[in-house]
Design a protein around this motif. Structure first.
Motif, PDB file in Angstrom:
ATOM      1  N   ASP A  45       0.857  -1.180   0.000  1.00 45.17           N
ATOM      2  CA  ASP A  45       0.000   0.000   0.000  1.00 45.17           C
ATOM      3  C   ASP A  45       0.894   1.232   0.000  1.00 45.17           C
ATOM      4  OD1 ASP A  45      -2.368   1.313  -0.203  1.00 45.17           O
ATOM      5  OD2 ASP A  45      -2.986   1.058   1.881  1.00 45.17           O
ATOM      6  N   GLY A  90      -4.802   2.398  -0.946  1.00 48.05           N
ATOM      7  CA  GLY A  90      -5.727   1.534  -1.660  1.00 48.05           C
ATOM      8  C   GLY A  90      -7.079   1.477  -0.979  1.00 48.05           C
ATOM      9  N   PRO A  91      -8.116   0.963  -1.662  1.00 49.36           N
ATOM     10  CA  PRO A  91      -9.449   0.914  -1.066  1.00 49.36           C
ATOM     11  C   PRO A  91      -9.507   0.065   0.190  1.00 49.36           C
ATOM     12  CG  PRO A  91      -9.370  -0.315  -3.147  1.00 49.36           C
ATOM     13  CD  PRO A  91      -8.097   0.449  -3.044  1.00 49.36           C
ATOM     14  N   HIS A 120      -1.526   4.278  -9.948  1.00 45.07           N
ATOM     15  CA  HIS A 120      -1.603   2.905  -9.457  1.00 45.07           C
ATOM     16  C   HIS A 120      -2.618   2.792  -8.319  1.00 45.07           C
ATOM     17  CE1 HIS A 120       2.690   1.942 -11.141  1.00 45.07           C
ATOM     18  NE2 HIS A 120       1.773   2.052 -12.076  1.00 45.07           N
ATOM     19  N   SER A 121      -3.255   1.641  -8.233  1.00 45.88           N
ATOM     20  CA  SER A 121      -4.401   1.474  -7.331  1.00 45.88           C
ATOM     21  C   SER A 121      -4.056   1.640  -5.863  1.00 45.88           C
ATOM     22  CB  SER A 121      -5.035   0.091  -7.554  1.00 45.88           C
ATOM     23  OG  SER A 121      -4.063  -0.937  -7.420  1.00 45.88           O
ATOM     24  N   ASP A 122      -2.811   1.390  -5.479  1.00 48.67           N
ATOM     25  CA  ASP A 122      -2.430   1.539  -4.073  1.00 48.67           C
ATOM     26  C   ASP A 122      -2.123   2.988  -3.707  1.00 48.67           C
ATOM     27  OD1 ASP A 122      -0.183   1.466  -5.728  1.00 48.67           O
ATOM     28  OD2 ASP A 122       1.102   0.514  -4.245  1.00 48.67           O
ATOM     29  N   GLY A 125      -6.685   4.723  -4.523  1.00 48.04           N
ATOM     30  CA  GLY A 125      -7.821   3.829  -4.353  1.00 48.04           C
ATOM     31  C   GLY A 125      -8.987   4.393  -3.564  1.00 48.04           C
ATOM     32  N   ASN A 126      -8.820   5.583  -2.976  1.00 46.15           N
ATOM     33  CA  ASN A 126      -9.896   6.159  -2.165  1.00 46.15           C
ATOM     34  C   ASN A 126     -10.318   7.543  -2.644  1.00 46.15           C
ATOM     35  OD1 ASN A 126     -10.411   4.146   0.008  1.00 46.15           O
ATOM     36  ND2 ASN A 126      -8.230   4.457   0.389  1.00 46.15           N
TER      37      ASN A 126
END
Length: 250
Positions: A45, A90-91, A120-122, A125-126
């Motif tokens: 993360d 990330g989420p 990137h998703s990390d 993600g929020n």
């Protein structure tokens, strides 16, 4: 890394506050990247950092930000009058992020600008927690509701958000559109929130394997090390940059 520069860990656990004027920096969540299991799997993360204008934290702070108007320069300056979040994790870190913000007296609706260092998703993600904030994700800048504005960010042309507060183009890790946030005037000097330009302190032998453009990233790393007193990397503890006096020639 230049022989005249070395790094050392910045002691302390998140939330790690670096006071400054006119902006303080708070490392809310420390990123990590840990090998897990087989098949080269990694649990990871990204770091999450809050930049707080001094005026916002005063007795007259927590005011509603003025409506965005004009071009990108004006909109960015207006957005930077309130709390600025650099990356969101990330989420899976949603609750940890909300708790860390609350610990600083900041609600999601207080955040006026979110900077995503790369896509990137990390790291982004929020974003959905901040529908009322302006968003600068990589090089894409939009106002609440999805009004996108051109701004001209480039390696030779940083974005000025406020006194001593800039966004730099620092390409390499995710391609050509990575950015870093530079905060001058803190108690520890200039803090650079660098995304994954630096994975962590001491990553000299490992960052290349994760880079989409190692040549550009090497250039970005040298630029950051030439300016920063403290670096917040994408996946590790913040670290100091120590410049050693050059040795006299014989």
């Amino acid at each position: 890394m230049s022989a005249a520069v070395r790094t050392e860990p910045l002691r302390g656990e998140p939330p790690l506050l670096v006071r400054g004027d006119p902006y303080s920096v708070v490392v809310l969540l420390q990123g990590y990247a840990e090998p897990e299991g087989v098949d080269e799997a990694v649990r990871a993360d990204g770091s999450v950092t809050l930049v707080l204008p001094q005026a916002w934290g005063s007795a007259t702070g927590h005011q509603e930000s003025p409506p965005h108007s004009g071009g990108a320069k004006t909109a960015l300056e207006e957005a930077a009058r309130g709390p600025i979040l650099v990356d969101t994790g990330g989420p899976w870190a949603r609750e940890a992020l909300l708790g860390a913000l609350a610990g600083q007296g900041v609600a999601p609706g207080d955040v006026t600008l979110v900077v995503g260092t790369h896509g990137h998703s990390d790291h982004i993600g929020n974003l959905g927690l901040f529908p009322g904030a302006a968003l600068l994700v990589s090089h894409d800048f939009c106002l609440p509701g999805g009004r996108y504005l051109p701004h001209g960010l480039g390696e030779e042309r940083p974005l000025q958000l406020g006194p001593g507060l800039e966004v730099w183009a620092t390409p390499g890790h995710g391609g050509q559109r990575d950015v870093s946030v530079v905060v001058a005037g803190t108690a520890l000097g200039t803090v650079v929130v660098a995304g994954d330009v630096f994975e962590q302190s001491g990553d000299e032998d490992s960052w290349q394997a994760l880079s989409e453009d190692p040549v550009a990233q090497e250039r970005s790393r040298k630029r950051v090390l030439g300016t920063a007193d403290v670096v917040v990397p994408g996946h590790g503890a913040p670290f100091r940059v120590v410049r050693e006096a050059p040795q006299p020639r014989n």
